[in-house]
Design an enzyme around this catalytic site. Structure first.
Site, PDB file in Angstrom:
ATOM      1  N   GLU A 294      13.238  20.961  30.804  1.00 43.25           N
ATOM      2  CA  GLU A 294      11.848  20.538  30.633  1.00 43.25           C
ATOM      3  C   GLU A 294      11.211  20.349  31.997  1.00 43.25           C
ATOM      4  O   GLU A 294      11.815  19.774  32.900  1.00 43.25           O
ATOM      5  CB  GLU A 294      11.742  19.198  29.880  1.00 43.25           C
ATOM      6  CG  GLU A 294      12.224  19.193  28.456  1.00 43.25           C
ATOM      7  CD  GLU A 294      12.111  17.796  27.830  1.00 43.25           C
ATOM      8  OE1 GLU A 294      11.312  16.979  28.346  1.00 43.25           O
ATOM      9  OE2 GLU A 294      12.821  17.535  26.854  1.00 43.25           O
ATOM     10  N   GLU A 350       1.087  17.169  21.132  1.00 49.40           N
ATOM     11  CA  GLU A 350       1.702  16.595  19.928  1.00 49.40           C
ATOM     12  C   GLU A 350       1.125  15.199  19.688  1.00 49.40           C
ATOM     13  O   GLU A 350       1.436  14.259  20.403  1.00 49.40           O
ATOM     14  CB  GLU A 350       3.214  16.553  20.084  1.00 49.40           C
ATOM     15  CG  GLU A 350       3.846  17.932  20.280  1.00 49.40           C
ATOM     16  CD  GLU A 350       5.303  17.857  20.648  1.00 49.40           C
ATOM     17  OE1 GLU A 350       6.107  17.403  19.796  1.00 49.40           O
ATOM     18  OE2 GLU A 350       5.657  18.233  21.783  1.00 49.40           O
ATOM     19  N   LYS A 353       3.340  11.649  19.129  1.00 55.49           N
ATOM     20  CA  LYS A 353       4.321  11.144  20.076  1.00 55.49           C
ATOM     21  C   LYS A 353       3.930   9.732  20.505  1.00 55.49           C
ATOM     22  O   LYS A 353       2.777   9.476  20.870  1.00 55.49           O
ATOM     23  CB  LYS A 353       4.414  12.063  21.297  1.00 55.49           C
ATOM     24  CG  LYS A 353       4.968  13.442  20.975  1.00 55.49           C
ATOM     25  CD  LYS A 353       5.368  14.182  22.223  1.00 55.49           C
ATOM     26  CE  LYS A 353       6.632  13.580  22.820  1.00 55.49           C
ATOM     27  NZ  LYS A 353       7.117  14.360  23.980  1.00 55.49           N
ATOM     28  N   GLU A 359       1.863  11.194  26.881  1.00 59.10           N
ATOM     29  CA  GLU A 359       2.868  11.744  25.986  1.00 59.10           C
ATOM     30  C   GLU A 359       2.284  12.750  25.001  1.00 59.10           C
ATOM     31  O   GLU A 359       2.991  13.617  24.508  1.00 59.10           O
ATOM     32  CB  GLU A 359       3.554  10.614  25.201  1.00 59.10           C
ATOM     33  CG  GLU A 359       4.538   9.808  26.011  1.00 59.10           C
ATOM     34  CD  GLU A 359       5.681  10.653  26.524  1.00 59.10           C
ATOM     35  OE1 GLU A 359       6.361  11.308  25.695  1.00 59.10           O
ATOM     36  OE2 GLU A 359       5.876  10.708  27.747  1.00 59.10           O
TER      37      GLU A 359
END
Length: 509
Positions: A294, A350, A353, A359
């Site tokens: 990542e 997203e 999250k 985030e």
């Protein structure tokens, strides 16, 4: 390693000569492998021709994402070659079938214990999550857990189960003749390092170096797999922007660089990766190949989160892709020219999250499939070839956290309001989890827990939550510059309210 035998002979003598040559070559090969293993190189160092393509992380913690079939179509449009998912969801694996995309699937942290219990459980997992889809779905790797060693609450439960799970899964793959095609590993965050600067002094944390990292790296070396790291220069920079130049974190052309011995570093990511290389060498396996599981940069966040904007995210990810896929400047100063497989984080924003606003804003795409900013995932375009970012859509606000996290506030304190961020305990965490996290923080070596002992400046109030807050903050302030997170197995959270009171001072670097 594959050896092609192309020679053919028509005489018995020729056949004997060929056999003799083959024996000599095989003996040399096994000797080389033996030497390589002893020096920590392992089979991983023999990779030389893996496809130079970038990967993407396909996370799905959201309630507004397109179907897996549509998501895969979008992935193909990005022209990436690899996809990493965080589980082995059947709809996703089916959607990836017959696409040619290389797939890295995963065993979530909570699934490790079952697989580690016995070989039959691992065999069942492989049959259900690999054999049911392979080879139509081109699974090339399986990540067993994600950032396990960042969760101290798992140190007596899941940490010891990692190696049994890896060994059982490997044996199952061997039995199905898949151990060469599908490699096993795990993803580790940079808070696995105790020291990272200068890069040549990189070492793993003492609590994991010998009992966990050494056997893990031995396994990766012997099976020819990669050591995957989640590397985020954003977190290191945002925790100390006065000491770390932004240009250095963004692969900028104007950074003065950092010199370490005979190596010069012009990007923070290179320095982080070579610190990991040095740490691996310290436990005897410096030759294991690195992969980036990542990396990315957020486009938005909370008002208190620095540098999370469209321009920085676009510059970081565009340059990351270009560096990874470069044929002239690939690798790191300590390992020049060595291709490092990398997965950008992430495909979508997203919205479910938990945590701070950043985030929910790492995606290259909005959930409707439109680009957050333009990016060439083949690494061919230079910075000047992109249209000005001002013409691209800009995120101006952060989505609210999910309702289930809305009431998780840090403990109240008698002091408030000064510039800075602190890491404190969550009020909603059980006393068992909080105690485990406190024990970890105070036992990590870099944490000064004397002030919370009897008679210390922070002993009162004599509560588990207050003591944990002090220990968490002390640990985090020590490690955040190398990517350490304020998590502690879900027991901690960031606050901008100064928890200091009286003579009890919480550091904020």
């Amino acid at each position: 390693m594959k050896t092609a035998w192309a020679r053919s002979t028509s005489s018995r003598d020729g056949m004997m000569d060929a056999c003799f040559c083959r024996i000599v070559i095989l003996l040399f090969y096994f000797f080389a492998q033996s030497v390589n293993a002893q020096t920590g190189g392992g089979i991983a160092s023999s990779y030389a021709a893996e496809p130079r393509t970038i990967g993407i992380n396909y996370g799905r913690i959201a309630n507004n994402l397109p179907s897996p079939d549509e998501a895969v179509r979008l992935i193909q449009q990005l022209k990436v070659g690899r996809v990493k998912i965080f589980d082995s969801d059947p709809t996703v694996l089916s959607a990836l079938a017959n696409t040619g995309l290389e797939v890295v699937s995963a065993v979530p942290n909570e699934g490790i214990a079952t697989i580690a219990s016995n070989f039959s459980a691992a065999e069942q997992w492989v049959k259900q999550n690999v054999l049911s889809y392979y080879p139509a779905t081109k699974i090339v790797g399986i990540m067993v857990g994600n950032e396990l060693f960042s969760y101290p609450a798992l140190n007596t439960t899941t940490w010891p189960q990692l190696m049994p799970a890896l060994n059982y899964l490997h044996q199952s793959l061997v039995n199905h003749n898949l151990s060469l095609a599908i490699k096993l590993s795990t993803a580790v965050a940079l808070d696995a390092l105790a020291t990272s600067y200068p890069p040549s002094t990189g070492t793993f944390r003492p609590d994991i170096a010998i009992p966990y990292m050494q056997p893990l790296l031995k396994f990766l070396s012997s099976t020819g797999s990669y050591f995957y790291v989640n590397a985020y220069p954003y977190f290191a920079w945002s925790s100390d922007p006065t000491q770390i130049p932004l240009d250095y974190a963004l692969f900028g052309a104007n950074t003065p660089g950092v010199v370490d011995g005979g190596s010069a570093y012009y990007s923070l990511l290179d320095a982080q990766l070579d610190a990991v290389n040095a740490a691996m060498g310290q436990v005897g396996y410096g030759g294991v190949r690195l992969a980036i599981s990542e990396s990315g940069w957020p486009t938005a966040g909370d008002p208190t989160e620095m540098g999370c904007n469209l321009a920085n995210a676009a510059n970081y990810n565009r340059r990351l892709v270009r560096q990874i896929l470069s044929t002239s400047s690939a690798g790191t100063p300590k390992r020049p020219g060595v291709f490092i497989p990398a997965f950008v984080f992430s495909l979508f924003n997203e919205d479910l999250k938990p945590g701070p606003g950043t985030e929910r804003h790492w995606g290259l795409l909005y959930p409707n499939g439109t680009a957050v900013y333009s990016i060439d995932m083949t690494g061919q375009m230079t910075d000047t070839q992109y249209a000005p970012l001002s013409s691209a859509p800009v995120i101006t606000t952060s989505a609210p956290p999910p309702a289930s996290f809305a009431n998780q506030q840090p403990p109240s304190t008698s002091s408030s309001g000064s510039n800075g961020t602190w890491c404190v305990s969550k009020s909603s965490v059980s006393s068992v989890a909080l105690q485990a996290a406190l024990d970890y923080a105070c036992g990590a070596g870099a944490t000064n827990c004397v002030p919370i002992q009897t008679g210390g400046a922070c002993f009162k109030p004599n509560t588990l939550a207050a003591h944990a807050s002090y220990a968490f903050n002390s640990y985090w302030q020590s490690y955040k510059s190398i990517g350490g997170s304020c998590d502690f197995g879900g027991a901690a959270t960031i606050t901008t309210t100064n928890p200091s009171y009286g003579n009890c001072v919480y550091n904020a670097n």
